[in-house]
Every structure is written in structure tokens, then in C-alpha cells.
Design a protein around this motif. Structure first.
Motif, short mmCIF file in Angstrom:
data_model
loop_
_atom_site.label_atom_id
_atom_site.label_comp_id
_atom_site.label_asym_id
_atom_site.label_seq_id
_atom_site.Cartn_x
_atom_site.Cartn_y
_atom_site.Cartn_z
N GLY A 39 -55.58 10.19 156.36
CA GLY A 39 -56.33 8.97 156.14
C GLY A 39 -57.75 9.24 155.70
N GLU A 62 -54.34 -1.15 148.72
CA GLU A 62 -54.39 0.05 147.89
C GLU A 62 -55.83 0.53 147.83
OE1 GLU A 62 -52.42 1.03 143.75
OE2 GLU A 62 -54.40 0.12 143.41
N ILE A 97 -53.72 5.24 146.55
CA ILE A 97 -52.76 5.43 147.63
C ILE A 97 -52.75 4.18 148.51
CG2 ILE A 97 -54.43 6.51 149.20
CD1 ILE A 97 -52.13 8.44 150.01
N ALA A 110 -52.62 2.15 152.09
CA ALA A 110 -53.22 2.46 153.39
C ALA A 110 -53.29 1.20 154.25
CB ALA A 110 -54.61 3.05 153.21
N PHE A 137 -53.10 6.49 155.75
CA PHE A 137 -52.32 6.43 154.52
C PHE A 137 -50.85 6.13 154.84
CE2 PHE A 137 -55.59 9.62 152.78
CZ PHE A 137 -56.41 8.59 152.36
N CYS A 150 -46.82 8.20 151.76
CA CYS A 150 -47.43 9.28 150.99
C CYS A 150 -46.34 10.16 150.37
CB CYS A 150 -48.32 10.11 151.90
SG CYS A 150 -49.43 11.19 151.02
N GLN A 197 -48.70 13.20 146.07
CA GLN A 197 -49.93 12.69 146.65
C GLN A 197 -50.45 13.62 147.75
OE1 GLN A 197 -48.37 8.72 147.64
NE2 GLN A 197 -49.93 7.84 146.28
#
Length: 561
Positions: A157, A177, A190, A192, A212, A215, A219
Motif C-alpha cells: 500500500g 484508482e 493501481i 486501492a 492495494f 495486484c 504490478q
């Protein structure tokens, strides 16, 4: 790392070792940790493995450690694979060579590897001067966007600083996002979820921790690369940075890159000079947070921004003086420091002091009150203080002085005169040392006058802002505390209607004074209908014979900016 030892699991299978090492053979895939106290991971490239025989490592980016490795200092290689931290046991260099300018080491092959599940232990924190913007988007078309700043990053994160208004987006949209925007133009998006939020009402911001989600493997690889590059760049920004260490490509700004992204880039200012001064304010804001979190004054960044302030002053002092009244979104300690610095530079302008002294003056004045961010907040909001509270308040000078120990480029005499002497008084009633006039330098006497004028023109918990004429009367009636020579010089230099004053004219109009003529009369003003700090709603700018159009100035309207 010591606390995490129990979290490592040993991998002894030759096949697994080979696979894990193979995953580290990529840009940003490995780092090197020397076996010595206070060592930090260094960026290297694992080029090749010869199973059961040797590893080939490129240490060109940190070639300065080559001597230690040749002398037999052990090291570990750190990397990432399948979402886990991987490290080798202690290894040693067997041989080294320079090939086409690259420094290549042949090392022992590890008998085993260790894996660690706790990825959050590798959280990379951005230091002062490192800027990575972030764009937040709701999980749906047409959703509003918010811009903020990345503060730290891990593979699990990140933490962002956002405007307080972002709270509505976060409450309405559980999944968002995040797009990270690096200075070189690299962007990374990404999904989250927000995990925790801490509000800062003074700065009108929120710090939000994100986890996050969903993933993907590519990524994960990119995140690991970003974390390593942030750590690498952070080491260059450290107080004892190694100037030979190569900069991260992520933090090399590109001329062709799109407009910068970040919380401050969306703020608007009433003048171009105010927008430029806001860059210095942004540094001071970040420095204040560093101090509140136990950090120190960043000598490199202080030098850089003192140069910037000097450049603005040399370019257009009157514009700079007005710009200091246009930063109402900044913390009070930042606004006050910049205003005092600008007015000290203006007042000292006629003394023909050398540039390095002017720079030291600017730097010392900019930060002179930041130590108040290191004492309990209730002391600053109290309407009165008892003896114990006042004793605590006075500690801000010593706390800041200690935090400035690393600023070797600064003149110790200027720091002592400004930071240490700005709160002293001629009769010995000031602090921290209670020095009287016999022990106060000229810079201390001048700084004390500038400081108290600015402070009295701002709201305080126990009183509203004073009009400038009332401030002048107070100073003139207190010769035992303030040097009458510097009081008179201040009044003569800035006048009865200083730049940055909100004035009502004879025809009833209100306007901010932006420039004065040789006689100290308004030469440029900007009309306004609001009794509030200068903002976007300012009206027409009038230049020249202002009095002929608006009439004589009737009164100043005190506004705390």
C-alpha cells in the motif's frame, strides 16, 4: 532488519534457490546490504548466476563500496519474488573487474536463501525534495478526481497527503484508482482501498493510508522497482548523502513532461509572484512536518530555498512583499517566517551586506519560528500562559537550534542573532537567554522589530490583528524593549500604508496596496470588495495616480493574513 529475523523462512532446495535468484536478475530486482552497523540497502544489479558456483553482481552505481568488498566485508543480497522479500546469507566477493566502465564482482553462491512474508517492513519514505504526485479517481465513469502527494510506498500500500476535500470522495467510493506520477513522466495506476485517515485542520489536509487491491504480477514487479528507487533516491537526500551515488531515473524531471501533479498544483494564487513563493512555502510546510515527527532541518533544501527567496527578492521586492500576504492556506508558522524573511531582506537592502550573509539572513528568518511546531500545540492556542507554560513555550528556540546542527553552510553568527536573538528585548525581558541591550547584535535588534510588527498584524488567540499605526505607536512607546533606531528605520522604509495593507479610500472603495511611489504614496493597488486575505476574487488593478481616482487613503482595515 534484526526484528524481522523470526519472519524469515529458509529455502534450501537448489532448484528453488535458482528460481528465486532468477527473479532477481532484472533492473531494480536486487540491492546489497553490507554487514556493518547502520548499513542501508544499496542499488546493485544481479547480472547472472552460475548455479552452485558463483553470482555476478554489477556494483557500478555504488562503486565506492568496492574497497570494502575487496577487503572481505560480508554482504547480503536482497530482492523480491512472488510477493515475498528474499535475501541471501552473508556472502563475500571472490574477485572483481572493470569491464567497459562497469564494476563487476564475482561472489560466492548462496547455500540457501531466506524468504520473508512481511513486505510492509520495506516501506520506502519520500524525503524532503522528493515529489511524486498522485491522482485519485472514483471507481466509475464521470467520477471526480483528486490530486495529492505520495508520502511512502510499499508493495502492500501507500500513504498519501490529500486536501481535506478528498474526504467526500473517499467516503462515497470504497474502491478507488490511484495513479502515481513520477517526475520523469512515469505513471503507474493501481486499485486501492482507504484503511485509515488522519486529519490536519491547520493545514487543511488529510493523511490517508491505502491498501492495494487485485495486484497483478506485473504490478508487483513495478511496485518493487518503485520502492527500491525511492529508497535509492532517499539515500541521496540524506544529510550525509553520497554525492557519487547515481540519481534515480524516476526523479529526473523531463522538460517535455506534462504539468506536475500534486496537492499544491491545484491551489490558485492572486499574483504570479505568490505562485512562485508558494514553492518556498511548500518546502517550509514539509520541513515543519519533519520537525514534528522528530526530524531535523534539511541543510540542502534550506540552502536551495533560501537561494530561491533571494532570487525573488532581487527580481521584484515589492511583488514579494505583497505575495507574503497571499498565502492564507499555509500554516501560520510558515506564513510568518516568510513574511519576516522578506521584510528583513527589504530592510537590510540598503546596508550593502554580502550575498552569503543575505542568504543566511533569509534562511534563518524563514525557519526562525518552526521550533514552535515541536512543542505542545495547546501552548500556541492558549489565551494566556502560566509560568510553567511560558517556560515550555520558550523551549522552541533551543529545539530548533538543535535541529539546525547539520546546517554547516549557515553562518553561526547569523543564526545566533536571528534565531537566537529575535525574541530578546533590550531590557532583558525577552527569551531564551534574557539578554539585554549590551549583549544584542544589530541583526537581533532589527529582527526583533520586524518579527513583532508581523506578529501584531496577525490574529492571536487573545486578540485580533492590529492596525499598522497602532503597531507603530506601540513600538515607539517601548524604547526599553525595541531599538528606537530600527523602529524609525522600519517606519521610514515601509511607511504608514505598507505594501500588503488593505486600505479604504476617500470614495469608499477598498484596495490592497501593491506598490508605493518615491513619496510612499500608493502607486499600484488592486480593488476588492471583501475584507479577507487576498484571493482569486480580487478586482481591477490600478496604477499611477491612484489618489486622483480613489481619493486619499482614509483608513487601514486590519486583515490577518
Amino acid at each position: 532488519m534484526a526484528k524481522a529475523l523470526d519472519d524469515f523462512v529458509r529455502v534450501g532446495s537448489p532448484a528453488e534457490i535458482e528460481l528465486l535468484l532468477e527473479s532477481m536478475i532484472q533492473p531494480g530486482g536486487a540491492s546489497l546490504l553490507l554487514d556493518k552497523p547502520e548499513s542501508t540497502p544499496l542499488p546493485v544489479v544481479l547480472m547472472e548466476q552460475v548455479p552452485a558456483e558463483s553470482l555476478i553482481v554489477d556494483i557500478t552505481a555504488v562503486r565506492e563500496i568496492g574497497g570494502e568488498l575487496k577487503r572481505g566485508v560480508g554482504f547480503r543480497l536482497l530482492g523480491q519474488a512472488h510477493g515475498k522479500i528474499v535475501r541471501t546469507p552473508l556472502l563475500k566477493v571472490v574477485d572483481s573487474e572493470t569491464v567497459a566502465g562497469r564494476v563487476v564482482c564475482h561472489c560466492e553462491y548462496p547455500l540457501y536463501l531466506e524468504e520473508m512474508q512481511r513486505r510492509e517492513a520495506f516501506r520506502a519514505r519520500l524525503r524532503l525534495g522528493m515529489e511524486v504526485g498522485a491522482i485519485l479517481r472514483g471507481d466509475g465513469e464521470g467520477e471526480a478526481t483528486v490530486q495529492g502527494d505520495l508520502k511512502d510506498l510499499s508493495q502492500q500500500g501507500c500513504q498519501l497527503e490529500l486536501p481535506a476535500s478528498a474526504a467526500s470522495l473517499l467516503s462515497a467510493t470504497p474502491m478507488i484508482e490511484i495513479e502515481l506520477c513520477f517526475p520523469n513522466g512515469t505513471r503507474f495506476a493501481i486499485k486501492a482501498r482507504a484503511c485509515h485517515t488522519v486529519a490536519d485542520s491547520d493545514r487543511q489536509t488529510i493523511r490517508v493510508g491505502f491498501r492495494f487491491e487485485d495486484c497483478k504480477a506485473d504490478q508487483e514487479r513495478k511496485l518493487w522497482f518503485f520502492v527500491r528507487e525511492i529508497e535509492r533516491e532517499s539515500s541521496r537526500h540524506a544529510e550525509e548523502a553520497d554525492v557519487g551515488r547515481l540519481p534515480s531515473m524516476l526523479f529526473q524531471s523531463q522538460a517535455a513532461a506534462s504539468a506536475p501533479v500534486g496537492r499544491r498544483n491545484l491551489l490558485s494564487y492572486p499574483t504570479p509572484m505568490a505562485r512562485r513563493l508558494a514553492r518556498v512555502a511548500g518546502y517550509l510546510d514539509g520541513q515543519l512536518l519533519e520537525l514534528q515527527q522528530g526530524g531535523r532541518i534539511d541543510a540542502v533544501q534550506l540552502s536551495r530555498h533560501a537561494d530561491m527567496l533571494l532570487m525573488l527578492a532581487d527580481e521584484d521586492m515589492e511583488s514579494l512583499l505583497f505575495a507574503t500576504r497571499c498565502l492564507s492556506r499555509e500554516p501560520l508558522l510558515v506564513r510568518h517566517g516568510l513574511s519576516v524573511a522578506a521584510h528583513i531582506l527589504a530592510l537590510a537592502d540598503g546596508t550593502k551586506i554580502q550575498r552569503d550573509v543575505r542568504k543566511a539572513l533569509a534562511a534563518s528568518a524563514m525557519v526562525h519560528d518552526l521550533g514552535k511546531g515541536m512543542i505542545p500545540g495547546h501552548l500556541l492556542s492558549a489565551t494566556s500562559l502560566d509560568e510553567g507554560g511560558y517556560a515550555q513555550l520558550k523551549m522552541h528556540v533551543a529545539l530548533l537550534g538543535k535541529a539546525m546542527d547539520g546546517c554547516q553552510w549557515l553562518s553561526a553568527g547569523v543564526v545566533k542573532a536571528v534565531v537566537g536573538g529575535i525574541n530578546e528585548r533590550l531590557d532583558g525581558s525577552g527569551y531564551p537567554a534574557g539578554h539585554d541591550g549590551d549583549h544584542l547584535q544589530e541583526l537581533s535588534r532589527m529582527s526583533a522589530v520586524v518579527d513583532v510588527v508581523d506578529a501584531m498584524r496577525r490574529d492571536r488567540p487573545d486578540r485580533p490583528a492590529w492596525r499598522i499605526d497602532a503597531v507603530y505607536r506601540h513600538l515607539l512607546s517601548s524604547p526599553g524593549q525595541f531599538d528606537p533606531r530600527w523602529v524609525k528605520r522600519y517606519i521610514q522604509h515601509f511607511g504608514l500604508r505598507p505594501i500588503g495593507s488593505l486600505v479604504r479610500f476617500g470614495n469608499g472603495d477598498m484596495a490592497w496596496i501593491q506598490r508605493l511611489d518615491q513619496q510612499g504614496k500608493p502607486f499600484q493597488v488592486q480593488l476588492t470588495e471583501a475584507i479577507e486575505p487576498p484571493g482569486e476574487a480580487l478586482g481591477e488593478v490600478l496604477r499611477g495616480n491612484v489618489v486622483a481616482r480613489l481619493g486619499e487613503p482614509v483608513e487601514e482595515i486590519p486583515v490577518s493574513t
